[in-house]
Design a protein around this motif. Structure first.
Motif: not given
Length: 121
Positions: A17-35
């Motif tokens: 198993s592995l867990r990948l992380s994706c750290a976002a900077s800047g505004s608006g992360f919550r409003f987008y779909t993430m893929g």
């Protein structure tokens, strides 16, 4: 534009198993779909999974039941938990932000730099 940075890739044995992380900077992360996409040299880029701002998830058939996508809005971070990994999961994995419409995910301009996942014994 939101900046994205992936981490968590590496070398793992089949079945691991592995867990990948994706750290976002800047505004608006919550409003987008993430893929999450993955790509192997010489092959077409594949959409692995996405999660909408409302929490709806979708998975490629090749990873269904093994991968789980999630996001922590408070931390501005997305995740891809990958279990029961197979050699064919070997690829560079990218996180993206985009939109969701009519059942389809459309990536925008925000892409991470990618993280290598290698599944091998």
């Amino acid at each position: 534009q939101v900046q994205l940075v992936e981490s968590g890739g590496g070398l793992v044995q089949p079945g691991g198993s592995l867990r990948l992380s994706c750290a976002a900077s800047g505004s608006g992360f919550r409003f987008y779909t993430m893929g999450w996409y993955r790509q192997v040299p010489g092959k077409q880029r594949e959409l692995v999974a996405f999660v909408t701002s409302g929490g709806t998830t979708n998975y490629a058939d090749s990873v269904k039941g093994r991968f789980t996508i999630s996001r922590d809005i408070a931390k501005n971070t997305g995740y891809l938990q990958m279990n029961s990994l197979k050699p064919e999961d070997t690829a560079v994995y990218y996180c993206t932000l985009g939109t969701y419409a009519s059942g389809n995910y459309n990536p925008g301009r925000s892409w991470g730099q990618g993280t290598q996942v290698t599944v091998s014994s």
